[in-house]
Design a protein around this motif. Sequence first.
Motif, short mmCIF file in Angstrom:
data_model
loop_
_atom_site.label_atom_id
_atom_site.label_comp_id
_atom_site.label_asym_id
_atom_site.label_seq_id
_atom_site.Cartn_x
_atom_site.Cartn_y
_atom_site.Cartn_z
N LEU A 101 7.19 7.07 -5.22
CA LEU A 101 7.28 6.24 -4.02
C LEU A 101 8.69 5.69 -3.85
CD1 LEU A 101 3.85 4.42 -4.26
CD2 LEU A 101 4.57 5.92 -2.39
N LEU A 102 9.30 5.24 -4.92
CA LEU A 102 10.67 4.77 -4.84
C LEU A 102 11.61 5.91 -4.44
CD1 LEU A 102 10.82 2.43 -7.97
CD2 LEU A 102 10.98 1.70 -5.59
N HIS A 103 11.46 7.03 -5.09
CA HIS A 103 12.35 8.17 -4.84
C HIS A 103 12.29 8.62 -3.38
CE1 HIS A 103 14.47 11.97 -5.53
NE2 HIS A 103 13.51 12.54 -4.82
N TYR A 104 11.09 8.80 -2.86
CA TYR A 104 10.94 9.34 -1.50
C TYR A 104 11.15 8.28 -0.41
CZ TYR A 104 9.39 13.66 -3.60
OH TYR A 104 9.34 14.84 -4.33
N ASN A 105 11.43 7.05 -0.83
CA ASN A 105 11.75 6.00 0.14
C ASN A 105 13.17 5.48 -0.04
OD1 ASN A 105 9.25 5.13 1.89
ND2 ASN A 105 8.46 5.65 -0.13
N GLY A 106 14.04 6.33 -0.62
CA GLY A 106 15.46 6.04 -0.61
C GLY A 106 16.00 5.22 -1.75
N PHE A 107 15.32 5.23 -2.89
CA PHE A 107 15.79 4.47 -4.05
C PHE A 107 16.03 5.39 -5.23
CE2 PHE A 107 13.63 1.28 -1.55
CZ PHE A 107 14.39 0.15 -1.71
N ASP A 108 17.01 5.03 -6.04
CA ASP A 108 17.22 5.64 -7.34
C ASP A 108 16.74 4.68 -8.41
OD1 ASP A 108 18.40 8.01 -6.41
OD2 ASP A 108 20.37 7.05 -6.27
N VAL A 109 15.89 5.14 -9.29
CA VAL A 109 15.38 4.30 -10.36
C VAL A 109 16.42 4.24 -11.47
CG1 VAL A 109 13.60 4.05 -12.13
CG2 VAL A 109 12.97 4.78 -9.83
N THR B 66 -1.86 0.79 1.16
CA THR B 66 -1.78 2.16 1.67
C THR B 66 -0.35 2.66 1.54
OG1 THR B 66 -1.23 1.54 3.95
CG2 THR B 66 -3.58 1.63 3.36
N ARG B 67 -0.19 3.99 1.68
CA ARG B 67 1.16 4.56 1.66
C ARG B 67 2.02 3.97 2.77
NH1 ARG B 67 3.16 8.66 4.52
NH2 ARG B 67 1.08 9.43 5.09
N SER B 68 1.43 3.78 3.94
CA SER B 68 2.18 3.19 5.05
C SER B 68 2.66 1.78 4.72
CB SER B 68 1.31 3.16 6.31
OG SER B 68 1.96 2.49 7.37
N ASP B 69 1.80 1.00 4.05
CA ASP B 69 2.20 -0.35 3.63
C ASP B 69 3.43 -0.28 2.73
OD1 ASP B 69 0.08 -1.55 4.99
OD2 ASP B 69 -1.20 -1.64 3.21
N VAL B 70 3.38 0.63 1.75
CA VAL B 70 4.49 0.76 0.80
C VAL B 70 5.76 1.19 1.52
CG1 VAL B 70 5.34 1.99 -1.22
CG2 VAL B 70 2.95 1.26 -1.13
N GLU B 71 5.65 2.17 2.40
CA GLU B 71 6.83 2.67 3.10
C GLU B 71 7.46 1.59 3.96
OE1 GLU B 71 5.20 6.00 5.13
OE2 GLU B 71 5.54 7.38 3.45
N ARG B 72 6.65 0.83 4.66
CA ARG B 72 7.19 -0.24 5.51
C ARG B 72 7.86 -1.31 4.66
NH1 ARG B 72 2.35 -2.36 8.86
NH2 ARG B 72 3.98 -3.65 9.83
N PHE B 73 7.24 -1.66 3.54
CA PHE B 73 7.83 -2.67 2.66
C PHE B 73 9.15 -2.20 2.08
CE2 PHE B 73 8.14 -4.12 -1.84
CZ PHE B 73 8.61 -5.40 -1.57
N VAL C 226 16.85 -23.48 -1.88
CA VAL C 226 15.61 -22.75 -1.64
C VAL C 226 15.26 -22.79 -0.16
CG1 VAL C 226 13.16 -22.54 -2.18
CG2 VAL C 226 14.76 -23.31 -3.95
N ARG C 227 15.07 -21.62 0.39
CA ARG C 227 14.57 -21.50 1.76
C ARG C 227 13.30 -20.66 1.73
NH1 ARG C 227 16.70 -17.39 6.35
NH2 ARG C 227 15.20 -17.94 7.99
N ALA C 228 12.22 -21.19 2.24
CA ALA C 228 10.94 -20.49 2.25
C ALA C 228 10.62 -20.03 3.66
CB ALA C 228 9.83 -21.40 1.74
N VAL C 229 10.15 -18.79 3.76
CA VAL C 229 9.83 -18.19 5.05
C VAL C 229 8.43 -17.59 4.97
CG1 VAL C 229 10.49 -16.48 6.80
CG2 VAL C 229 12.26 -17.61 5.41
N ARG C 230 7.58 -17.97 5.90
CA ARG C 230 6.25 -17.35 5.95
C ARG C 230 6.35 -16.06 6.77
NH1 ARG C 230 1.22 -17.70 9.26
NH2 ARG C 230 -0.40 -16.87 7.89
N GLY C 231 5.81 -14.98 6.21
CA GLY C 231 5.86 -13.72 6.94
C GLY C 231 5.24 -12.59 6.16
N ASP C 232 5.10 -11.47 6.82
CA ASP C 232 4.54 -10.25 6.27
C ASP C 232 5.67 -9.45 5.64
OD1 ASP C 232 3.52 -7.63 5.90
OD2 ASP C 232 2.12 -7.88 7.56
N MET C 233 5.56 -9.16 4.35
CA MET C 233 6.64 -8.48 3.65
C MET C 233 6.88 -7.07 4.18
SD MET C 233 4.89 -7.78 -0.06
CE MET C 233 3.23 -7.13 -0.23
N ARG C 234 5.93 -6.52 4.91
CA ARG C 234 6.08 -5.18 5.47
C ARG C 234 6.91 -5.17 6.75
NH1 ARG C 234 -0.15 -4.09 6.17
NH2 ARG C 234 0.17 -6.16 7.06
N SER C 235 7.06 -6.32 7.39
CA SER C 235 7.69 -6.31 8.72
C SER C 235 8.76 -7.37 8.92
CB SER C 235 6.62 -6.48 9.80
OG SER C 235 5.88 -7.68 9.60
#
Length: 270
Positions: free
Chosen positions: A234-242, A131-138, A100-109
């Motif tokens: 959101l998944l589709h338009y951010n490069g994922f196939d469900v 926000t949409r920007s939050d989702v896209e960055r994540f 287990v390795r734990a890292v503190r950080g912002d999941m968006r960046s």
Amino acid sequence: MIRRRARRDRELEAGSLAHYEDPAYYSSTYARRTSDVAFYVAAAERARSAVLEYGVGNGRIAIPIARAGVPVVGVDHSPPMLSDLRSRLRLEPREVRARVRAVRGDMRSLRLHRRFGLVLATFNTALHLYTRSDVERFLARVREHLNPRGRFILDLSMPQLEDLARPPSRPFHAARFLHPTAGVVVNNRERFDYDCVRQVLFVSMEFEPVAEVGHGWTTPLAHRQFFPQEWEALLHYNGFDVEGVEGDFVGGPLTSGSDVMVWHAKKRRA
């Protein structure tokens, strides 16, 4: 041109952090939530690869995955939860601690500069993307951290219309209990206040000592509400196939009666 700084939304900041400042209460509250643990351990074993978990918290899911022999890198923004994770790991055998390795950080960046065969966002972690920007960055970070054949799995609570429509003046009363941190028996009420423009449900968890030994207190929680078709888009338009979505942690279908959505996705090939 002078750029204005974005205004801080202190209501959202408090709602994204306060619930995780008391690991003892968190652990006690969710001690019986085990179906998702078993589900994610099985997914990690099938992946046969190191796992990245967003929202690792105090290791409720990561430690069982490590016990199963799978290395885990966990990301979280809460210092109290990560501190509790380190305390819990000290009680584990050396080989489990090493996985287990734990890292503190912002999941968006946060960039870890490595890839994984399985990326997880567990127990409503993505509901703190307001926000949409939050989702896209994540989702961009998720794609960056996935192997070409890797899988992304996350769970989100299904919006419950009765909660969204409940007026804040009408609290939901839960059973009184012994608060593990305060050490006193408290009455427990929750108030729901849904902002339909931002699609954010603000929950106020109110604790009031039964005996008059102190003042009560309130813990805020803010959860973005994502509807099924919205999250698929959101998944589709951010490069994922469900690959699929389930309505529980044992493979059941998503229905109008489901209280959770479990999404399985992979990166779309160029």
